[in-house]
Design a protein around this motif. Structure first.
Motif, PDB file in Angstrom:
ATOM      1  N   PHE A 185      10.253   1.602  15.927  1.00 48.02           N
ATOM      2  CA  PHE A 185      10.116   1.850  17.355  1.00 48.02           C
ATOM      3  C   PHE A 185      11.374   1.470  18.115  1.00 48.02           C
ATOM      4  CE2 PHE A 185       6.052   0.903  15.517  1.00 48.02           C
ATOM      5  CZ  PHE A 185       5.223   1.886  16.034  1.00 48.02           C
ATOM      6  N   LEU A 186      11.737   2.308  19.052  1.00 45.55           N
ATOM      7  CA  LEU A 186      12.688   1.947  20.105  1.00 45.55           C
ATOM      8  C   LEU A 186      11.847   1.548  21.305  1.00 45.55           C
ATOM      9  CD1 LEU A 186      15.054   5.045  19.683  1.00 45.55           C
ATOM     10  CD2 LEU A 186      15.291   2.782  18.618  1.00 45.55           C
ATOM     11  N   LEU A 187      12.201   0.458  21.940  1.00 47.82           N
ATOM     12  CA  LEU A 187      11.332  -0.114  22.969  1.00 47.82           C
ATOM     13  C   LEU A 187      12.081  -0.351  24.281  1.00 47.82           C
ATOM     14  CD1 LEU A 187       9.655  -2.957  20.832  1.00 47.82           C
ATOM     15  CD2 LEU A 187       8.758  -0.654  21.257  1.00 47.82           C
ATOM     16  N   ARG A 188      11.314  -0.301  25.369  1.00 45.80           N
ATOM     17  CA  ARG A 188      11.767  -0.854  26.639  1.00 45.80           C
ATOM     18  C   ARG A 188      10.716  -1.862  27.094  1.00 45.80           C
ATOM     19  NH1 ARG A 188      15.451   1.422  25.598  1.00 45.80           N
ATOM     20  NH2 ARG A 188      16.991   2.596  26.792  1.00 45.80           N
ATOM     21  N   PHE A 189      11.195  -3.081  27.293  1.00 48.93           N
ATOM     22  CA  PHE A 189      10.335  -4.101  27.873  1.00 48.93           C
ATOM     23  C   PHE A 189      10.507  -4.072  29.389  1.00 48.93           C
ATOM     24  CE2 PHE A 189      11.006  -5.358  23.540  1.00 48.93           C
ATOM     25  CZ  PHE A 189       9.848  -6.010  23.161  1.00 48.93           C
ATOM     26  N   ALA A 190       9.665  -4.827  30.083  1.00 45.28           N
ATOM     27  CA  ALA A 190       9.777  -4.926  31.534  1.00 45.28           C
ATOM     28  C   ALA A 190      11.199  -5.339  31.908  1.00 45.28           C
ATOM     29  CB  ALA A 190       8.771  -5.950  32.058  1.00 45.28           C
TER      30      ALA A 190
END
Lengths: 381, 381, 381, 381
Positions: free
Chosen positions: C238-243
């Motif tokens: 997964f490529l992710l964006r957190f807050a």
């Protein structure tokens, strides 16, 4: 930074003695000497057989000679590097010094303390640089360790532990076909009175003393052979007292199956300890009591000056044994250049092992032999 | 698998002696005893002060008594677990055995070899189970190491190295405010003739002997204090001979700043060696000469039976000190159940340390003291 | 320290659902629940077969029931712990909450986000404690990591990396004899829409969010099977964006041969990063830019309060998975006691994973499925 | 062993371009080229300023020239080594090839795929050796990894993971005083369209492909800057498909504070996996499912031929980055000698990275840029 080598303005001419075809340490010496462009190997004596000696030198691209005397007579050298079997070091070093040359000599310096002391005196009298290649002291993180101890980071020292473990003699190799190297190693007349101590024991002793800054003052030895029926020593364990009463232990062996040239040094002080291990030579563990353990890395921004100057490649790019060995040559070159041209050497370049260190190694060996002879009693050095 | 505990069909009733509020080891003993559902702690003597003893027991949910005698008279126990200061072990163990009970006792078993031997004989004469909690021998990978050595994986043994390093005494703690624990530790009449040996030395000695399968036959000791002015021992380094002439070294200290309960054991044989270190208790290094180093892990499919039976959680889920401690209790329970109901115990459950091991520890301590008294001479056990 | 459990003055009565003979996780739940003496397991439903359920409970020493409904009707419980196959969690949790009980439930909380959200709402409406056993968040050094991030030690966060690698599905196990556990795992109607995400993916996602303090806001998934012909998911990257736009990556798989439940988490900030790995759960690496790497250890003197309170044994004595799991139960007990007796709970005890965390896990799974369905597009949670 | 260099019977004459005073990589190239005595650096262009170029060369002991054209016209060279800023590689390589010389060029080969492909074609048409210094592929244990994968030790491949993490750009360095190096790095016209990918991304991609033996066929990119306000890329995370559908991930960044040139590669197959990490370059982890993890060491007796031939020093004596770099030069020398004298080269010497590998790196970069431009879509190479 003062730099006598720059003042000198030329490479030093080096003659090599020993390290012929098939030698592990010969290739290391030659690569290390030349890595920093401070030595030109211009000549060598690579075999006791004159014809083979000349051929071997030619194959490596420098002039070959049939004997040390011939080379010394014929070549305009600044220094000689000696990597022959142990029993030849003494006369070859004598000859080089007598010819007015600086010397780099492999360890053990000689096979007796008397010879080692004689070389030390000769070198001092002749005002010649004399470097003994205890190469492990050339690692930047070992220099960092020594500098931290000297700076008092650990507080008063309390204990020193060193071990040097190898496996090369774990099989009964004396009962098989002997290589040339093994043949002279197994002959104590050539390799010295205690094989394991001459081969690796003085390395361990030097490293412990170099980092702690303390000489060994007395010892209690358990010295002998692990392999049944073996007539040479392959194991030594020691209880130690360093100067100031600092306790220590040392274990060295060439017969511990499954090990791989494993050197570990720990120095303990009142505030904490440092630990260095060869397999992770680019790191140094610092454990101060009550604080998280720290892993100092070669290339860290805040290393102390004696370490920082030896860092060749950026942090995270591993350096190894070759660079450590080359650091001794580089510093010896600086000291030689200073002697040759009268310039002041970089004071940080003077930490390489000398004939005095070589003699300390022989003193250790002879004390170990005396302890064994006395049934394992404590013996002063 | 034979399992006497299943035949018994009920939990064993355990009385605990010592380990009151604030005790580190008391909480461990109680959690370890109960982790596998084989012991119910039904009563205890948690303080030498009767009122406090009863209150402490009540807070923990079992009946409290003001003295061991009172508890033994009043309670229908199967076994007693003793975790009091060292000088009380002897009489408390005597009383428990005399009452017909099985015993679990913390180490060192007693403060003299004579007492330890007396307990060993008493336990044997009474046919009672007697477990001494050398807890490190309960780690699955230590059992794997022992089993591999016994199976000849390393070939004939050649050398054993063990160290146990702590930092708790690295500061001059005797000059500050003393905790209750420190007060009795510093009183040699209570803690025994050599603090460091009683606290951790017998652990190291037991571990080396347990894994190698060899008793120590003689030793040469460097025993004393690293901290200036200290009157109790905080450091011991030893040259060792195990049965069969196998060489060894052992270093233990409680005054090495920056360390953390660091136990490392290495056993070397003709074919290779094993290494285990406490901080990585779930792994065991096996280095066979000429083969890649192997890292055996708790949970591996092909562990030997003595290790495999102790694996509680799947590979990759770390276990720790609590499980190791509990393994001793679990096996002691099996042995006790076998005695109580006459069933055959699981033969693999009988590797827990016994009064004989406790006595071997005291023999080691007394030999170390004799070596020191003789100026560091070799002394036979 | 406030301690509602002490105010309550008695153990909590716990009923267990699932975890019958042969279950790995059942034994862990029961040992963890009881390790700190805060729960008594008084009853259980250990099988869907009533007769076997009663026998299994009896063998473990508590009352057995043939169904959850029967147990809830018959037993005076404070809480229920649920460790059944995933598809049963929803109705069992509903029933327990409806009976006014507190709940501990294994992960994944349910098989759909809708169900998870419904449980979250039901628990909040009923003011009942609801703990989801993301056990890795119970490790002291994970709590230390979270506390350090929250305290700003790393500065503004920049990237989060998490991986959870297993090997159990690396062989084509679906073509062999199926264990009971494997049978329901391979049935997506029971184990949920993505096996790897339900089994370990939500653990990794929770750990990353727990330590960083940031929820995942969007993701791009590469989800599928590494083993040819497999119909369930065994791999997700997964490529992710957190807050706050913090970048991240996550890789989980159950089909990576040779791994062993290997979880590694790194959180990077402007000043440095932290790294934790499961195999060394007692340590946490802190690397601040320009400073030596630090190895924080469980038991260090200056750990932050959320970590320090969970340290059970002295530094250098390893703790493991059991203690981490037990930490969740201990804190859940504190929260339950506070609700029961109206006392204020220890505020540091409230960091255990809740139904909201369980629902966040399901939101992650459903977004991953949506990303796959959209050909690997970025999807918001 | 065939050895064209021995047939040639002389050193190769090398001209260097770039790497002037203060350059890190220049010193590495020169030391690496000369370490094995196969190249003589006879001339160089060390600055774009002719006067400084000549002075710098003189200080290093070889002839200096004011331009590449001047050097090519004046010097009887065999090969040219190019270590200038990225945007100059193309024309300098063209010129060297046009002059009939062999080429060693630092990475990235060029700043566009079109240029890289043109060089590849030119080199092939001219039948000249072209080595791109992806130096990490020169480590013996990387060669061992590649050989083991090729030999099927892991079985069919399933997944590849690679990461390359640095910290040099973790501070907002663009807002401070710029070094010469930083100035051209920050200018994308000079350093190329994606700083992080040109600096380290192609190293990671090459390493993954080199060891797995598989090209990247498609990717999904998360490419950008971690440092707020930065206009160049300092971070890239990738989901990958290699040939045959093998999954992969790659993460590279120059802005991860506290890291140190940390490269880790894992290749997973049906039977197990291998792992190599830069900080322990002398070792390779092999984990076969159901077997203990093995730690292969440089110097082990049974390494495969492609690794064994590159081992310079005995096991347990660490080698590092310099030797890895030198291995590429040594093998390029063999290939050049073969071309020059028509002898057959050692077939094991032909694994050094070529212009084709350089072009594959640019194809990767351009696909990554295309993926970003498409909002993170999957893009084929």
């Amino acid at each position: 930074m003062p730099d006598a080598f720059a003042v000198l303005g030329r490479k030093l001419r080096l003659g090599v003695v020993g390290g012929g075809p098939g030698s592990f340490i010969g290739a290391i010496h030659r690569a290390a000497a030349q890595l920093d462009g401070r030595f030109d190997i211009t000549a060598g004596v690579l075999s006791s057989d004159p014809a083979r000696a000349r051929a071997a030198a030619a194959a490596l691209g420098f002039r070959g000679h049939g004997s040390v005397a011939e080379m010394l007579a014929a070549e305009p050298l600044d220094a000689v590097a000696i990597m022959t079997p142990n029993d030849r070091h003494f006369t070859e070093c004598q000859a080089a010094l007598a010819a007015g040359l600086h010397v780099v000599c492999d360890k053990p310096l000689t096979n007796t303390l008397a010879e080692a002391s004689a070389l030390q005196q000769q070198a001092e009298a002749a005002a010649r640089v004399f470097c003994v290649t205890h190469a492990y002291s050339g690692y930047p993180m070992i220099r960092q360790a020594r500098a931290m101890v000297a700076a008092g980071v650990l507080g008063a020292l309390r204990a020193v532990q060193v071990e040097y473990l190898q496996a090369g003699m774990s099989a009964p190799v004396e009962h098989g076909a002997l290589t040339t190297k093994l043949r002279w190693k197994l002959a104590t007349a050539r390799s010295g009175p205690s094989l394991v101590l001459g081969d690796i024991g003085t390395h361990a002793q030097h490293l412990a003393c170099f980092v702690s800054g303390l000489p060994v003052e007395s010892l209690c030895a358990d010295l002998g052979a692990l392999v049944p029926g073996r007539s040479v020593d392959d194991y030594g364990a020691f209880l130690l007292r360093f100067a100031g009463g600092v306790r220590g232990t040392m274990t060295v062996s060439q017969a511990l199956a499954g090990t791989e040239n494993a050197i570990t040094l720990r120095v303990f002080g009142e505030h904490g300890h440092i630990e260095w291990t060869h397999a992770r030579n680019n790191y140094l563990t610092l454990a101060l009591q009550g604080r998280p353990v720290q892993i100092l890395a070669r290339g860290d921004a805040d290393l102390l000056a004696p370490a920082k100057r030896l860092v060749r490649i950026a942090r995270g790019h591993p350096e190894g044994f070759l660079e450590a060995f080359a650091n001794l040559y580089r510093d010896a070159a600086e000291a030689m250049a200073a002697r040759i041209c009268g310039a002041a050497p970089d004071p940080l370049a003077l930490d390489f092992p000398t004939a005095a260190d070589g003699a300390a190694g022989l003193a250790f060996i002879e004390a170990a032999l005396a302890s064994r002879a006395a049934g394992g009693a404590w013996v002063s050095l």
